[in-house]
Every structure is written in C-alpha cells, then in structure tokens.
Design a protein around this motif. Sequence first.
Motif, PDB file in Angstrom:
ATOM      1  N   MET A  14      30.566  30.473  58.850  1.00  0.00           N
ATOM      2  CA  MET A  14      29.838  30.966  57.684  1.00  0.00           C
ATOM      3  C   MET A  14      30.466  30.441  56.385  1.00  0.00           C
ATOM      4  SD  MET A  14      28.797  34.930  57.006  1.00  0.00           S
ATOM      5  CE  MET A  14      29.693  35.300  55.523  1.00  0.00           C
ATOM      6  N   ASP A  15      29.621  30.093  55.448  1.00  0.00           N
ATOM      7  CA  ASP A  15      30.146  29.624  54.166  1.00  0.00           C
ATOM      8  C   ASP A  15      30.855  30.754  53.424  1.00  0.00           C
ATOM      9  OD1 ASP A  15      29.303  27.108  54.541  1.00  0.00           O
ATOM     10  OD2 ASP A  15      27.450  27.310  53.383  1.00  0.00           O
ATOM     11  N   LEU A  16      31.983  30.425  52.842  1.00  0.00           N
ATOM     12  CA  LEU A  16      32.719  31.429  52.077  1.00  0.00           C
ATOM     13  C   LEU A  16      32.010  31.696  50.753  1.00  0.00           C
ATOM     14  CD1 LEU A  16      36.356  30.106  52.628  1.00  0.00           C
ATOM     15  CD2 LEU A  16      35.227  31.999  53.807  1.00  0.00           C
ATOM     16  N   LYS A  17      32.198  32.937  50.269  1.00  0.00           N
ATOM     17  CA  LYS A  17      31.541  33.340  49.025  1.00  0.00           C
ATOM     18  C   LYS A  17      32.471  33.214  47.815  1.00  0.00           C
ATOM     19  CE  LYS A  17      28.067  36.800  50.342  1.00  0.00           C
ATOM     20  NZ  LYS A  17      27.715  38.224  50.292  1.00  0.00           N
ATOM     21  N   THR A  18      31.856  33.177  46.651  1.00  0.00           N
ATOM     22  CA  THR A  18      32.589  33.367  45.394  1.00  0.00           C
ATOM     23  C   THR A  18      32.796  34.869  45.211  1.00  0.00           C
ATOM     24  OG1 THR A  18      31.714  31.392  44.330  1.00  0.00           O
ATOM     25  CG2 THR A  18      32.379  33.197  42.872  1.00  0.00           C
ATOM     26  N   ALA A  19      34.036  35.250  44.853  1.00  0.00           N
ATOM     27  CA  ALA A  19      34.308  36.677  44.619  1.00  0.00           C
ATOM     28  C   ALA A  19      34.364  36.958  43.126  1.00  0.00           C
ATOM     29  CB  ALA A  19      35.636  37.062  45.261  1.00  0.00           C
ATOM     30  N   ILE A  20      33.893  38.130  42.749  1.00  0.00           N
ATOM     31  CA  ILE A  20      34.129  38.629  41.392  1.00  0.00           C
ATOM     32  C   ILE A  20      35.015  39.861  41.547  1.00  0.00           C
ATOM     33  CG2 ILE A  20      31.857  39.786  41.379  1.00  0.00           C
ATOM     34  CD1 ILE A  20      31.960  39.375  38.271  1.00  0.00           C
ATOM     35  N   ILE A  21      36.187  39.787  40.951  1.00  0.00           N
ATOM     36  CA  ILE A  21      37.165  40.856  41.102  1.00  0.00           C
ATOM     37  C   ILE A  21      37.173  41.631  39.784  1.00  0.00           C
ATOM     38  CG2 ILE A  21      39.535  41.421  41.764  1.00  0.00           C
ATOM     39  CD1 ILE A  21      39.697  38.771  43.198  1.00  0.00           C
ATOM     40  N   THR A  22      36.707  42.863  39.850  1.00  0.00           N
ATOM     41  CA  THR A  22      36.541  43.616  38.613  1.00  0.00           C
ATOM     42  C   THR A  22      36.480  45.114  38.894  1.00  0.00           C
ATOM     43  OG1 THR A  22      35.246  43.765  36.563  1.00  0.00           O
ATOM     44  CG2 THR A  22      33.997  43.512  38.610  1.00  0.00           C
ATOM     45  N   SER A  23      36.503  45.903  37.820  1.00  0.00           N
ATOM     46  CA  SER A  23      36.471  47.348  37.953  1.00  0.00           C
ATOM     47  C   SER A  23      35.975  47.959  36.642  1.00  0.00           C
ATOM     48  CB  SER A  23      37.891  47.869  38.243  1.00  0.00           C
ATOM     49  OG  SER A  23      37.936  49.274  38.104  1.00  0.00           O
ATOM     50  N   GLU A  24      35.270  49.067  36.764  1.00  0.00           N
ATOM     51  CA  GLU A  24      34.876  49.783  35.536  1.00  0.00           C
ATOM     52  C   GLU A  24      36.095  50.289  34.775  1.00  0.00           C
ATOM     53  OE1 GLU A  24      32.136  52.736  36.881  1.00  0.00           O
ATOM     54  OE2 GLU A  24      30.633  51.220  37.431  1.00  0.00           O
ATOM     55  N   LYS A  25      37.237  50.390  35.492  1.00  0.00           N
ATOM     56  CA  LYS A  25      38.468  50.874  34.846  1.00  0.00           C
ATOM     57  C   LYS A  25      38.940  49.953  33.725  1.00  0.00           C
ATOM     58  CE  LYS A  25      40.229  53.185  38.972  1.00  0.00           C
ATOM     59  NZ  LYS A  25      40.978  52.878  40.196  1.00  0.00           N
ATOM     60  N   PHE A  26      38.484  48.682  33.724  1.00  0.00           N
ATOM     61  CA  PHE A  26      38.903  47.778  32.643  1.00  0.00           C
ATOM     62  C   PHE A  26      38.356  48.202  31.286  1.00  0.00           C
ATOM     63  CE2 PHE A  26      39.598  44.802  36.281  1.00  0.00           C
ATOM     64  CZ  PHE A  26      40.978  44.721  36.125  1.00  0.00           C
ATOM     65  N   ALA A  27      37.421  49.145  31.286  1.00  0.00           N
ATOM     66  CA  ALA A  27      36.916  49.670  30.004  1.00  0.00           C
ATOM     67  C   ALA A  27      37.776  50.832  29.477  1.00  0.00           C
ATOM     68  CB  ALA A  27      35.465  50.112  30.162  1.00  0.00           C
ATOM     69  N   LEU A  28      38.799  51.247  30.242  1.00  0.00           N
ATOM     70  CA  LEU A  28      39.591  52.418  29.826  1.00  0.00           C
ATOM     71  C   LEU A  28      40.591  52.109  28.707  1.00  0.00           C
ATOM     72  CD1 LEU A  28      40.330  54.052  33.310  1.00  0.00           C
ATOM     73  CD2 LEU A  28      38.639  54.765  31.604  1.00  0.00           C
ATOM     74  N   HIS A  29      40.916  50.843  28.532  1.00  0.00           N
ATOM     75  CA  HIS A  29      41.812  50.425  27.444  1.00  0.00           C
ATOM     76  C   HIS A  29      40.947  50.302  26.189  1.00  0.00           C
ATOM     77  CE1 HIS A  29      44.633  47.906  25.181  1.00  0.00           C
ATOM     78  NE2 HIS A  29      43.797  46.891  25.208  1.00  0.00           N
ATOM     79  N   THR A  30      41.181  51.212  25.236  1.00  0.00           N
ATOM     80  CA  THR A  30      40.275  51.272  24.083  1.00  0.00           C
ATOM     81  C   THR A  30      41.032  51.171  22.767  1.00  0.00           C
ATOM     82  OG1 THR A  30      40.405  53.673  24.135  1.00  0.00           O
ATOM     83  CG2 THR A  30      38.545  52.687  25.270  1.00  0.00           C
ATOM     84  N   PRO A  31      41.227  49.945  22.260  1.00  0.00           N
ATOM     85  CA  PRO A  31      41.810  49.786  20.924  1.00  0.00           C
ATOM     86  C   PRO A  31      40.924  50.473  19.892  1.00  0.00           C
ATOM     87  CG  PRO A  31      41.679  47.666  22.073  1.00  0.00           C
ATOM     88  CD  PRO A  31      40.892  48.653  22.884  1.00  0.00           C
ATOM     89  N   PRO A  32      41.436  50.680  18.674  1.00  0.00           N
ATOM     90  CA  PRO A  32      40.650  51.405  17.663  1.00  0.00           C
ATOM     91  C   PRO A  32      39.268  50.782  17.448  1.00  0.00           C
ATOM     92  CG  PRO A  32      42.882  51.030  16.883  1.00  0.00           C
ATOM     93  CD  PRO A  32      42.757  50.278  18.171  1.00  0.00           C
ATOM     94  N   SER A  33      38.323  51.614  17.076  1.00  0.00           N
ATOM     95  CA  SER A  33      36.940  51.185  16.863  1.00  0.00           C
ATOM     96  C   SER A  33      36.871  49.991  15.914  1.00  0.00           C
ATOM     97  CB  SER A  33      36.181  52.389  16.305  1.00  0.00           C
ATOM     98  OG  SER A  33      35.040  51.989  15.632  1.00  0.00           O
ATOM     99  N   GLY A  34      36.040  49.014  16.244  1.00  0.00           N
ATOM    100  CA  GLY A  34      35.917  47.821  15.417  1.00  0.00           C
ATOM    101  C   GLY A  34      36.796  46.672  15.886  1.00  0.00           C
ATOM    102  N   HIS A  35      37.745  46.953  16.811  1.00  0.00           N
ATOM    103  CA  HIS A  35      38.604  45.902  17.360  1.00  0.00           C
ATOM    104  C   HIS A  35      37.762  44.972  18.241  1.00  0.00           C
ATOM    105  CE1 HIS A  35      41.801  44.020  19.730  1.00  0.00           C
ATOM    106  NE2 HIS A  35      42.664  44.447  18.818  1.00  0.00           N
ATOM    107  N   PRO A  36      37.958  43.644  18.127  1.00  0.00           N
ATOM    108  CA  PRO A  36      37.112  42.732  18.921  1.00  0.00           C
ATOM    109  C   PRO A  36      37.196  42.958  20.433  1.00  0.00           C
ATOM    110  CG  PRO A  36      38.307  41.520  17.217  1.00  0.00           C
ATOM    111  CD  PRO A  36      38.858  42.927  17.219  1.00  0.00           C
ATOM    112  N   ASP A  37      38.395  43.261  20.959  1.00  0.00           N
ATOM    113  CA  ASP A  37      38.513  43.472  22.410  1.00  0.00           C
ATOM    114  C   ASP A  37      38.053  44.890  22.756  1.00  0.00           C
ATOM    115  OD1 ASP A  37      39.050  43.161  25.089  1.00  0.00           O
ATOM    116  OD2 ASP A  37      41.157  43.747  24.882  1.00  0.00           O
ATOM    117  N   ALA A  38      36.754  45.096  22.656  1.00  0.00           N
ATOM    118  CA  ALA A  38      36.176  46.425  22.851  1.00  0.00           C
ATOM    119  C   ALA A  38      35.843  46.666  24.328  1.00  0.00           C
ATOM    120  CB  ALA A  38      34.907  46.541  22.015  1.00  0.00           C
ATOM    121  N   PRO A  39      35.843  47.945  24.741  1.00  0.00           N
ATOM    122  CA  PRO A  39      35.558  48.271  26.149  1.00  0.00           C
ATOM    123  C   PRO A  39      34.199  47.758  26.634  1.00  0.00           C
ATOM    124  CG  PRO A  39      36.223  50.230  24.911  1.00  0.00           C
ATOM    125  CD  PRO A  39      36.161  49.128  23.930  1.00  0.00           C
ATOM    126  N   ASN A  40      33.230  47.602  25.710  1.00  0.00           N
ATOM    127  CA  ASN A  40      31.911  47.148  26.177  1.00  0.00           C
ATOM    128  C   ASN A  40      31.902  45.690  26.614  1.00  0.00           C
ATOM    129  OD1 ASN A  40      31.932  45.871  23.709  1.00  0.00           O
ATOM    130  ND2 ASN A  40      30.056  46.802  22.934  1.00  0.00           N
TER     131      ASN A  40
END
Length: 314
Positions: free
Chosen positions: A1-27
């Motif tokens: 079987m052909d191997l797949k591309t994996a996406i390794i991620t979690s909703e938990k990466f949105a838990l780091h929340t710099p102050p509002s207006g910071h470019p690296d925003a949880p969204n």
Amino acid sequence: MDLKTAIITSEKFALHTPPSGHPDAPNRISSVLPKLKDAFGDSLLWIEPSPASLDWVLSVHTPEYVEKVKKTQIVPMVLLDWGDTYAHGPSFDVALLAVGAALEAVDKVITKQIKNAFCLVRPPGHHALPNSAMGFCIFNTVGIAARYAIKNYGIKRILILDWDVHHGNGTQDIFYEDPQVYFISLHQFPYYPGTGKASDIGKGAGEGYTMNICMHRGATDKEYVEAFHTKVLPAIDKYKPEIIFISAGFDAHKDDPLGEICLTEQGYETMTQLLKNAAQKHCEGKIISVLEGGYNTESLYNSIKSHLKALSTP
Ligand SMILES: [Zn+2]
C-alpha cells in the motif's frame, strides 16, 4: 500500500495565547485546522502528537533557558525576550508539544510508516536561540528535530530549507559550524531580524553548509522558483541529503501583514513540488515540514492547502 502524507497537529496548539493583537494568534490553528480537515479528510493521516521529552529540548537549548520557560507555567503572562515573545501558563507545554510533533514526524518518516509529514504547530521556532526566545519562537522545533535525527538515527546529512519571509537566525546559529546540517534560507533582506547576509556561509567544519539567499521586497513566485533552479536544487544535488526539513513559514505570501514579499499559493505549491522531486532523487522522498510564520489566516490556509496538495499527490 502506498504510504500517506501525515499532518501532525492538535487543537491544543491554540492554547498558547499572546496578548490580543499579537500576530501569532491562536486562530492560526483554530481557524485553519477545521478547514484542512474538510478539504483533505482521510486522504491524509491525522496524528495527535505527544510532548517531547526535555532531554531532546536540552540537546539544543541551555538548562538555564529551559528552566526560565518552565517557570512561566505559574505566571499570567511574561515577555521571554526584549520584545515580542510572550509565555504564560500553557505556553511551555504547547511549545513542548510542537517539538513532540516534529520528533514523531522524524520517527514515522525514517521508519517508513508515512511518506512525508507536515507539522501544523505553534509557536514557531526558527528564531529561537540556544539560550533565548526570539521573534515569537520559544523552542527551535526544527533544530531540535534535526539533532534528534542525527543522534537517534545516525543521520549524517540533513538539509533544512527555510522559506519563511524572515531569516531563520536561530537555526543558522545552532548549526553554523556543523556540516551534518546544511541550512538554506530564502528571506526578505534587509529585514527582521537583520541577519542572513549572502556572505554568511558557515564557519569551521560548517563552512559551505549555510546558504543565505536574499530576496528583495516585492519578489514574486518567478524569482523564488528561479532561485530554486539556480541555487537551491544544485546545492541539494551536491549535498545529497538523507532527509529534508522545511521550515515552512507562509508569511512571504503577498497578503501577509508582516512580510513584503509577493508569493502566491501557486508559488508554495511549485517550491514544494521541486523539493519533493529532490527528496525522491536523494532520500526516498523523506520530507518533514514544520509550520513557522504566516499571519493572515486566509492566505495561511490557502498556502498550507497548496503545500499539502503537493506533498500528498503521488
Ligand atoms: Zn516569519
């Protein structure tokens, strides 16, 4: 079987929340992740990561610095550097989870459980220095994963291609004298963080294993693809890497609020395809891509979609 591309991620990466207006925003995670799930579904392998062990973080960062970040677990919000890198309660764990995602990608790509991987993580990592946070980056995720591949799997030639609009000064510093890691960066220059001159090519045993490709404000897909053909691909052909990492920032997109480069999602797709071809030629297609910057959630989503499309098509 052909191997797949994996996406390794979690909703938990949105838990780091710099102050509002910071470019690296949880969204950057919370708005992009569900749309990618809809777009790709089971055509990708979705993996929920585990936090990295501190030993691997300490293979790049100093104990004093790691301790400093750990202490932020019990504070409301602090600046970790002199300017724009914040940490608060969950930040330490979220940064460890980002590293864990990259280490799992290394395990699964090297042991051929997956074809290649994209780590959709926050915070970014490529500005982080051994003893300091910088530019939204807490731990140098790609740097730690490269060292893990060397120490855990005996890999001797790693290529890191960094196309974030900003120079990956942290990654360059970590491997500046190390021929086992060839660091190639395309970035707007002059620009933040001020490093990344074309004349900086590595030092000592690492001389010739750093390549800085300076792009001017307003550069387009055409100029990036040309730089790939004239500089990046010949360097890869000569080095013959055993694995390729991409420090995949998408802030060189024309609609990004931080960069002044004019790439489109088509440009990211073409560059991904070119790296995929190079990886197929030299290392059985082994690519691990890790999100760095990218601060317009619409163009971030579209760029990641194009990147994943190129990574996952046979
Ligand atoms: Zn950036």
